[in-house]
Design an enzyme around this catalytic site. Sequence first.
Site, PDB file in Angstrom:
ATOM      1  N   ASP A 173       0.835  -1.202   0.000  1.00 26.72           N
ATOM      2  CA  ASP A 173       0.000   0.000   0.000  1.00 26.72           C
ATOM      3  C   ASP A 173       0.876   1.262   0.000  1.00 26.72           C
ATOM      4  O   ASP A 173       1.965   1.285   0.577  1.00 26.72           O
ATOM      5  CB  ASP A 173      -0.887   0.004   1.246  1.00 26.72           C
ATOM      6  CG  ASP A 173      -1.687   1.286   1.370  1.00 26.72           C
ATOM      7  OD1 ASP A 173      -2.618   1.463   0.569  1.00 26.72           O
ATOM      8  OD2 ASP A 173      -1.358   2.120   2.234  1.00 26.72           O
ATOM      9  N   GLU A 189       0.932  -0.479  -5.231  1.00 18.98           N
ATOM     10  CA  GLU A 189      -0.097   0.539  -5.399  1.00 18.98           C
ATOM     11  C   GLU A 189       0.616   1.883  -5.563  1.00 18.98           C
ATOM     12  O   GLU A 189       1.012   2.521  -4.595  1.00 18.98           O
ATOM     13  CB  GLU A 189      -1.026   0.585  -4.175  1.00 18.98           C
ATOM     14  CG  GLU A 189      -2.217   1.502  -4.389  1.00 18.98           C
ATOM     15  CD  GLU A 189      -2.586   2.340  -3.177  1.00 18.98           C
ATOM     16  OE1 GLU A 189      -3.735   2.778  -3.099  1.00 18.98           O
ATOM     17  OE2 GLU A 189      -1.717   2.577  -2.321  1.00 18.98           O
TER      18      GLU A 189
END
Length: 679
Positions: A336, A392
């Site tokens: 993330d 991401e």
Amino acid sequence: MVTGQILEIDPWLEPFKGDIDRRYALAQDWMKRLDRDEGGLVKFSEGYKYFGFQIDQKTGDVVYREWAPNATAAHLLGDFNNWDRDSVPMTVNAYGVWEVKLPGNGNGECVIPHNSKVKVSLTLPGGERVERVPAWIKRVTQDLSVSSVYDAVFWNPPAEEKYEFKNTHPQRPPDVKIYEAHVGISSPDGRIGTYKEFTKNILPRIKDLGYNTIQLMAIMEHAYYASFGYQVTSFFAASSRYGSPEDLKELVDTAHGMGLTVLLDVVHSHACKNVLDGLNMFDGTEYQYFRAGPQGYHELWDSRLFDYGKHEVLRFLLSNLRFYLEEYQFDGFRFDGVTSILYTHHGIGTGFSGGYHEYFGPDKTDVEGINYLILANTLMKTLSKDYISIAEDVSGMPTLCLPADIGGLGFDYRLAMAVPDMWIKLLKEKRDDDWDMGNIVYTLTNRRHREPTVAYAESHDQALVGDKTLAFWLMDKEMYTHMSTLSDPSPVIDRGIALHKMIRFITHSLAGEGYLNFEGNEFGHPEWLDFPREGNNNSYHYCRRQWGLVDDGLLKYKFLNAWDTAMQNTETTYRWLAAPQAYVSLKHEGDKVITFERANVLFIFNFHPTQSYSDYRVGVQTPGVYKIVLDTDDSTYGGFNRIDKEATECHTVPERWNERDNYIQVYIPSRTGIALALK
């Protein structure tokens, strides 16, 4: 250096060769340093076997170690010693690592009981005593009736309660089809779901849908449920909200038994700023795990930023990855917030136009953050070539998904974050007649050569309150009144169901080398996802998944679910995600038609809201007889059955058309997507 291969892949990187060489050199320097001082990268990543609580299962001896270089004294305390702050002192070595050994009771049992509470008490240079949740603790619990602060728990279940893995890791899928899921919201009831419920009720759904990979969100323990797992407090503790560590092991193992790969959504881009139950100010300094001053604070996330240049911070983060791979048997990670790690500005207030100058230079690039990502991916590939890493990153950083040994960052995939934004923008701002076929194709195919991409029409981001899912954008005006198969026909619902299928189909087949869907979105889950919080009176009403809607044979959600299943299973047959990028032969603005070939499958999409075409001529490279293998207009998927799929045979004509050596002629109804394959 190593940039020769990278420049062959992308010659436009030539002006930035020095930047790529420098980051590669930094990674190599760290590798050599770890070889010299730590026995290598793999050994370095075994920190979880040294720090925290180490238990000798034969003798019951417990050794506890904690890195706290600013502390002048340290003591271990807990239920086991009636919270006496001074009875169990620790000793320190030259590197600021505190240690204490607690011998077993003589019967092979630990003096610290299983599931009892513990803390470490640190004395700071000014004489102040502070108590902390151990940084490497593997279990923390929260009693909200008493306090929102987590308690550290000594986790050492008896042998009969320990989960034993039964299944091996499944073979790495050549075409990841990812089901993004959150255990807590997976119950249909207004409460937090459990690992065991997910194992029993949701894993079979995922398998039946045809997905081969699960991405679990919000597993690393986080302070605030509504943060969706993005305010991590205890990095080695699986969230106790959903059950025990053994329950999570059972979930992963059961998924493996079904042939499903399981990825963890790992948050190493930042950490919760909590002091009492987090890493922040752990030893009384703001700079122990994090950068000091403004560089260590993310103003948008209100959280702390790691100091990736520190030896012990790298040990902590790399060991955290190794821990989840080995302790819980995860098959890899979706990292993330990679954009924040890549850049000194963390992506805040910065737009990325695609110009290469935006990606390189000391004023932009965080070389220490990049070094961490290179080491992380190198570690994973060293442990197993089958481990998967997904980034991401909203910026589009070049070389992100090229191998680390040629100068890349080593990720296997990046998320195609521009794709859902495009679909939402079209639905919000454009009439159907004004959709630009060229722009749709450009956005879906605009990805870097040899850097695999996971495509998605929508993820959890679009499902959260404040945004709207595609189904809601398309049908919210009548979703509560016309989704019954017994209700009167509705142009709104007909349009919504047709476009929901088409959007997912063209994204699936054209936009990447992998595909992702957030749980529930496959059947057009109504309403948004809103976690209990002060602003909604701590309600769980929107923090669940309404599986009953798709299970009800009288509701049209079943059609979207059936389509998603057919799409995944047909891809399993033809493997277009694992094939090279598609050849797009037609983008006709007037007709609103897009055609392309991939994996010897011919895809045709007619986005025109009203116009159907008989004997539409479509170019195709490989000659033969083509049959329809997928049709969004099939009544099985809520369509109108305007194509007789069984009777349709398309014979190629050996004449050039749209730059292809042959063509076929086919009937393509309005708002329909079809796939044809050789008979």
